[in-house]
Design a protein around this motif. Structure first.
Motif, short mmCIF file in Angstrom:
data_model
loop_
_atom_site.label_atom_id
_atom_site.label_comp_id
_atom_site.label_asym_id
_atom_site.label_seq_id
_atom_site.Cartn_x
_atom_site.Cartn_y
_atom_site.Cartn_z
N GLY A 105 0.82 -1.22 0.00
CA GLY A 105 0.00 0.00 0.00
C GLY A 105 0.85 1.25 0.00
N ILE A 106 1.90 1.27 0.81
CA ILE A 106 2.82 2.42 0.86
C ILE A 106 3.50 2.60 -0.50
CG2 ILE A 106 4.94 3.30 1.91
CD1 ILE A 106 2.55 3.57 3.73
N LYS A 107 3.93 1.49 -1.11
CA LYS A 107 4.58 1.56 -2.42
C LYS A 107 3.63 2.14 -3.46
CE LYS A 107 5.05 -1.78 -5.40
NZ LYS A 107 5.31 -3.03 -6.07
N ASN A 108 2.38 1.71 -3.45
CA ASN A 108 1.39 2.21 -4.41
C ASN A 108 1.11 3.69 -4.18
OD1 ASN A 108 1.17 -0.27 -5.63
ND2 ASN A 108 -0.65 -0.87 -4.47
N LEU A 109 1.06 4.11 -2.92
CA LEU A 109 0.84 5.52 -2.60
C LEU A 109 2.00 6.38 -3.09
CD1 LEU A 109 -0.87 7.67 -1.13
CD2 LEU A 109 0.51 7.19 0.89
N ILE A 110 3.21 5.95 -2.85
CA ILE A 110 4.39 6.69 -3.30
C ILE A 110 4.42 6.77 -4.82
CG2 ILE A 110 6.93 6.62 -3.43
CD1 ILE A 110 6.87 5.52 -0.55
N HIS A 111 4.08 5.69 -5.49
CA HIS A 111 4.04 5.67 -6.96
C HIS A 111 2.99 6.66 -7.47
CE1 HIS A 111 4.50 4.16 -10.99
NE2 HIS A 111 3.21 3.86 -11.05
N PHE A 112 1.82 6.70 -6.85
CA PHE A 112 0.75 7.61 -7.25
C PHE A 112 1.17 9.07 -7.08
CE2 PHE A 112 -3.09 10.03 -6.14
CZ PHE A 112 -3.84 9.83 -7.29
N SER B 65 4.26 10.34 -6.72
CA SER B 65 5.40 10.71 -7.57
C SER B 65 4.97 10.90 -9.02
CB SER B 65 6.52 9.68 -7.46
OG SER B 65 6.08 8.43 -7.97
N GLY B 66 4.00 10.13 -9.48
CA GLY B 66 3.47 10.33 -10.83
C GLY B 66 2.80 11.68 -10.98
N ALA B 67 2.06 12.10 -9.96
CA ALA B 67 1.41 13.41 -10.00
C ALA B 67 2.44 14.53 -9.97
CB ALA B 67 0.45 13.54 -8.82
N ILE B 68 3.46 14.39 -9.14
CA ILE B 68 4.51 15.41 -9.07
C ILE B 68 5.26 15.49 -10.39
CG2 ILE B 68 6.71 15.97 -7.96
CD1 ILE B 68 5.49 14.90 -5.36
N ALA B 69 5.54 14.35 -11.00
CA ALA B 69 6.23 14.35 -12.29
C ALA B 69 5.39 15.04 -13.36
CB ALA B 69 6.55 12.92 -12.71
N ARG B 70 4.08 14.84 -13.33
CA ARG B 70 3.22 15.49 -14.33
C ARG B 70 3.14 16.99 -14.10
NH1 ARG B 70 -1.36 13.93 -17.84
NH2 ARG B 70 -2.60 15.81 -18.02
N ILE B 71 3.13 17.42 -12.84
CA ILE B 71 3.07 18.86 -12.55
C ILE B 71 4.33 19.57 -13.05
CG2 ILE B 71 3.16 20.54 -10.66
CD1 ILE B 71 1.30 18.65 -9.09
N PHE B 72 5.49 18.98 -12.83
CA PHE B 72 6.74 19.65 -13.18
C PHE B 72 7.30 19.24 -14.54
CE2 PHE B 72 6.59 19.99 -8.53
CZ PHE B 72 6.74 21.36 -8.42
N ALA B 73 6.54 18.49 -15.33
CA ALA B 73 6.98 18.10 -16.67
C ALA B 73 6.85 19.30 -17.62
CB ALA B 73 6.14 16.94 -17.17
N PRO B 74 7.57 19.29 -18.72
CA PRO B 74 7.41 20.36 -19.70
C PRO B 74 5.97 20.38 -20.25
CG PRO B 74 9.32 18.99 -20.22
CD PRO B 74 8.60 18.33 -19.10
N ILE B 75 5.55 21.55 -20.66
CA ILE B 75 4.19 21.72 -21.17
C ILE B 75 4.05 20.94 -22.48
CG2 ILE B 75 2.53 23.40 -22.04
CD1 ILE B 75 3.84 25.44 -20.17
N ASP B 76 2.99 20.15 -22.59
CA ASP B 76 2.78 19.38 -23.81
C ASP B 76 1.50 19.79 -24.54
OD1 ASP B 76 0.99 18.41 -21.99
OD2 ASP B 76 1.46 16.30 -22.30
N ASP B 77 0.97 20.97 -24.22
CA ASP B 77 -0.21 21.46 -24.91
C ASP B 77 0.15 21.85 -26.34
OD1 ASP B 77 -1.52 21.21 -22.53
OD2 ASP B 77 -1.27 23.32 -21.98
N GLU B 78 -0.72 21.54 -27.27
CA GLU B 78 -0.45 21.87 -28.67
C GLU B 78 -1.54 22.81 -29.20
OE1 GLU B 78 0.42 18.51 -31.10
OE2 GLU B 78 1.68 17.60 -29.57
N TYR B 79 -1.77 23.90 -28.49
CA TYR B 79 -2.74 24.87 -28.92
C TYR B 79 -2.12 25.77 -29.97
CZ TYR B 79 -5.10 23.48 -24.62
OH TYR B 79 -5.69 22.77 -23.63
N PRO B 80 -2.90 26.23 -30.95
CA PRO B 80 -2.33 27.15 -31.95
C PRO B 80 -2.06 28.52 -31.34
CG PRO B 80 -4.69 26.90 -32.28
CD PRO B 80 -4.29 25.93 -31.20
#
Length: 62
Positions: free
Chosen positions: A17-24, A26-41
């Motif tokens: 359970g702890i491993k799954n929580l940490i994975h969840f 860390s995935g959210a943190i990685a998405r927040i600080f990832a480069p912007i991938d929006d492709e708006y004109p």
């Protein structure tokens, strides 16, 4: 099932359970600080195409 097996199973379940929580999280943190991938004109400034308010309107500015 002996008491030691039950305790071992509970500890393993807790750690999973702890491993799954940490994975969840860390995935959210990685998405927040990832480069912007929006492709708006690139639209830039848009011209005003509405109607001007009447002189009676409270939003009229002379």
């Amino acid at each position: 099932m002996s008491i030691l097996n039950k305790i071992g199973s509970a500890i393993q379940s807790f750690l999973t359970g702890i491993k799954n929580l940490i994975h969840f999280v860390s995935g959210a943190i990685a998405r927040i600080f990832a480069p912007i991938d929006d492709e708006y004109p690139n639209t830039g400034v848009q011209p005003f195409e509405g109607e001007l308010p009447d002189k009676k309107s409270k939003h009229y500015q002379a």
